[in-house]
Enzyme design. Structure first.
Site, PDB file in Angstrom:
ATOM      1  N   LYS A  75       0.794  -1.233   0.000  1.00 47.10           N
ATOM      2  CA  LYS A  75       0.000   0.000   0.000  1.00 47.10           C
ATOM      3  C   LYS A  75       0.828   1.287   0.000  1.00 47.10           C
ATOM      4  O   LYS A  75       0.430   2.281  -0.596  1.00 47.10           O
ATOM      5  CB  LYS A  75      -0.918   0.018   1.219  1.00 47.10           C
ATOM      6  N   ASP A 111     -10.032   3.600   1.791  1.00 45.78           N
ATOM      7  CA  ASP A 111     -10.239   3.011   3.131  1.00 45.78           C
ATOM      8  C   ASP A 111     -11.032   3.946   4.051  1.00 45.78           C
ATOM      9  O   ASP A 111     -11.994   3.516   4.703  1.00 45.78           O
ATOM     10  CB  ASP A 111      -8.890   2.684   3.789  1.00 45.78           C
TER      11      ASP A 111
HETATM   12  P1  NAP Z   1      -0.244  -1.674   9.606  1.00 53.99           P
HETATM   13  O1  NAP Z   1       0.006  -0.447   8.819  1.00 53.99           O
HETATM   14  O2  NAP Z   1       0.745  -2.781   9.587  1.00 53.99           O
HETATM   15  O3  NAP Z   1      -0.441  -1.208  11.166  1.00 53.99           O
HETATM   16  C1  NAP Z   1      -0.639  -2.164  12.164  1.00 53.99           C
HETATM   17  C2  NAP Z   1      -0.899  -1.468  13.503  1.00 53.99           C
HETATM   18  O4  NAP Z   1      -1.200  -2.476  14.454  1.00 53.99           O
HETATM   19  C3  NAP Z   1       0.303  -0.704  14.042  1.00 53.99           C
HETATM   20  O5  NAP Z   1      -0.154   0.402  14.765  1.00 53.99           O
HETATM   21  C4  NAP Z   1       0.953  -1.720  14.965  1.00 53.99           C
HETATM   22  O6  NAP Z   1       1.665  -1.147  16.061  1.00 53.99           O
HETATM   23  C5  NAP Z   1      -0.259  -2.416  15.533  1.00 53.99           C
HETATM   24  N1  NAP Z   1       0.055  -3.781  15.955  1.00 53.99           N
HETATM   25  C6  NAP Z   1       0.439  -4.815  15.170  1.00 53.99           C
HETATM   26  N2  NAP Z   1       0.630  -5.929  15.905  1.00 53.99           N
HETATM   27  C7  NAP Z   1       0.362  -5.566  17.203  1.00 53.99           C
HETATM   28  C8  NAP Z   1       0.388  -6.266  18.435  1.00 53.99           C
HETATM   29  N3  NAP Z   1       0.728  -7.559  18.503  1.00 53.99           N
HETATM   30  N4  NAP Z   1       0.073  -5.597  19.565  1.00 53.99           N
HETATM   31  C9  NAP Z   1      -0.259  -4.281  19.519  1.00 53.99           C
HETATM   32  N5  NAP Z   1      -0.296  -3.550  18.383  1.00 53.99           N
HETATM   33  C10 NAP Z   1       0.001  -4.199  17.236  1.00 53.99           C
HETATM   34  O7  NAP Z   1      -1.639  -2.336   9.228  1.00 53.99           O
HETATM   35  P2  NAP Z   1      -2.967  -1.624   8.658  1.00 53.99           P
HETATM   36  O8  NAP Z   1      -2.961  -1.678   7.182  1.00 53.99           O
HETATM   37  O9  NAP Z   1      -3.152  -0.320   9.341  1.00 53.99           O
HETATM   38  O10 NAP Z   1      -4.074  -2.672   9.151  1.00 53.99           O
HETATM   39  C11 NAP Z   1      -4.418  -2.745  10.508  1.00 53.99           C
HETATM   40  C12 NAP Z   1      -5.648  -3.605  10.671  1.00 53.99           C
HETATM   41  O11 NAP Z   1      -6.728  -3.023   9.959  1.00 53.99           O
HETATM   42  C13 NAP Z   1      -5.481  -5.021  10.110  1.00 53.99           C
HETATM   43  O12 NAP Z   1      -6.016  -5.924  11.021  1.00 53.99           O
HETATM   44  C14 NAP Z   1      -6.308  -5.027   8.834  1.00 53.99           C
HETATM   45  O13 NAP Z   1      -6.903  -6.282   8.612  1.00 53.99           O
HETATM   46  C15 NAP Z   1      -7.364  -3.993   9.160  1.00 53.99           C
HETATM   47  N6  NAP Z   1      -7.898  -3.353   7.947  1.00 53.99           N
HETATM   48  C16 NAP Z   1      -9.193  -3.587   7.627  1.00 53.99           C
HETATM   49  C17 NAP Z   1      -9.729  -2.997   6.503  1.00 53.99           C
HETATM   50  C18 NAP Z   1     -11.172  -3.262   6.166  1.00 53.99           C
HETATM   51  O14 NAP Z   1     -11.603  -2.925   5.049  1.00 53.99           O
HETATM   52  N7  NAP Z   1     -11.944  -3.802   7.058  1.00 53.99           N
HETATM   53  C19 NAP Z   1      -8.962  -2.147   5.679  1.00 53.99           C
HETATM   54  C20 NAP Z   1      -7.629  -1.920   6.061  1.00 53.99           C
HETATM   55  C21 NAP Z   1      -7.107  -2.534   7.198  1.00 53.99           C
HETATM   56  P3  NAP Z   1       3.221  -0.725  15.936  1.00 53.99           P
HETATM   57  O15 NAP Z   1       3.227   0.620  15.244  1.00 53.99           O
HETATM   58  O16 NAP Z   1       3.662  -0.673  17.339  1.00 53.99           O
HETATM   59  O17 NAP Z   1       3.904  -1.805  15.137  1.00 53.99           O
END
Ligand code: NAP
Length: 293
Positions: A75, A111
């Site tokens: 992304k 999003d």
């Molecule tokens: P990302 O950019 O990788 O960000 C992940 C976030 O989660 C970061 O803030 C990270 O913290 C935190 N995190 C990861 N593992 C963790 C853990 N074990 N304990 C605490 N915090 C943790 O991912 P993203 O694209 O934002 O996606 C995040 C979530 O949103 C995913 O689950 C994804 O499936 C969901 N999502 C859903 C949709 C939808 O259409 N429903 C669309 C987009 C995303 P750090 O900064 O400390 O690493």
């Protein structure tokens, strides 16, 4: 309608680029809508290794794809290979939708738009609300920006790595200087205080996502005030531990499947000039999800 061999050869090509991508319900969701609307279009899942990202994008141009969605881990990195990027996608620092306009690849991000549309579908009003965002990655950025534009009273961004939450806050303030937005560390006393005042909590971490279904980003659900809405962007499972505990406490809950469907329906605006059929896409995505869990 099923496509005959000659029609298949002329079908508009779309798809999702990710790594891994086999779990994606987007092909089922979009193809069901194409069939129902008798559109000659096909949506595939393409597993693209990060080292092949540029080659894959050149391939879209060469093969005349109409467009694609982009998911983890492309992304952000995909942006350097695009010909143009919409201002909102640039502000979010990520692209999830690409349109091929005559060989020029244009990047957008649906999003945040999908998230807000999903709130509207559930008749959730955010004006004047204190929103709490858990996580500071790409989804959190998109949602923070759109909630800020939608008129929330305040946003608190809580993250395990507090510096990342601070950087998100700085970037959102650059776009919305009058917005009250602050960063807190996950599981800190400051997070506790923010949760006690929150009208909307949005989980933007993968905590609770299959197969780690025992996890939740909130340890004490009872901190949340009655009347709060709990939104989990995770949609696998449909009811995460966070949503289950919130429901038992009597709070209004929304699964991320709704956001997934709406971000896909919003992508149709860029590809076809009209919104995708949300109800139909929701049923197809749910069926695919239930078949794949
Ligand atoms: P990302 O950019 O990788 O960000 C992940 C976030 O989660 C970061 O803030 C990270 O913290 C935190 N995190 C990861 N593992 C963790 C853990 N074990 N304990 C605490 N915090 C943790 O991912 P993203 O694209 O934002 O996606 C995040 C979530 O949103 C995913 O689950 C994804 O499936 C969901 N999502 C859903 C949709 C939808 O259409 N429903 C669309 C987009 C995303 P750090 O900064 O400390 O690493």
């Amino acid at each position: 309608m099923s496509l005959g061999a000659s029609q298949l050869g002329q079908a508009r090509q779309l798809g999702i680029l990710g790594h891994p991508v086999g779990h994606s319900v987007s092909p089922a969701m979009h193809n069901a809508a194409f069939r129902a609307q008798q559109m000659n279009a096909l949506y595939g899942a393409y597993d693209v290794e990060p080292s092949q990202r540029k080659a894959a994008l050149d391939g879209l141009r060469a093969l005349g794809f109409l467009g694609v969605n982009v998911t983890i881990p492309h992304k952000e990195a995909v942006m350097e290979h695009l010909d143009e990027i919409a201002p909102t996608a640039r502000q979010m620092g990520a692209v999830n939708t690409i349109v091929n306009r005559g060989g020029r690849l244009m990047g957008y991000n649906t999003d945040g738009w999908g998230f807000i549309s999903s709130l509207e579908e559930h008749r959730i009003r955010v004006t004047g609300v204190h929103a709490m965002i858990l996580g500071a990655g790409g989804a959190a950025r998109a949602i923070a920006l759109h909630l800020g534009m939608a008129g929330v009273r305040r946003i608190s961004v809580s993250n395990r790595t507090v510096s990342r939450a601070e950087s998100l806050v700085t970037d959102v303030r650059a776009t919305l200087p009058d917005l009250k937005i602050d960063a807190v560390e996950a599981l800190s006393p400051e997070e506790r205080n923010a949760l006690m005042d929150a009208g909307l909590v949005v989980n933007c971490t993968p905590l609770g996502m299959h197969p780690d279904e025992v996890s939740s980003p909130i340890r004490e659900i009872n901190l949340l005030p009655q009347g709060a809405v709990v939104y989990d962007t995770v949609y696998r499972p449909m009811e995460t531990r966070l949503l289950r505990e919130a429901r038992i406490r009597g709070l209004h809950t929304v699964s991320g499947l709704s956001m997934l469907v709406h971000q896909g329906a919003c992508a149709w605006e860029y590809w076809f000039g009209r919104r995708g059929p949300v109800g139909l896409m929701h049923s197809a995505a749910l069926a695919a999800l239930e078949g794949k869990l």
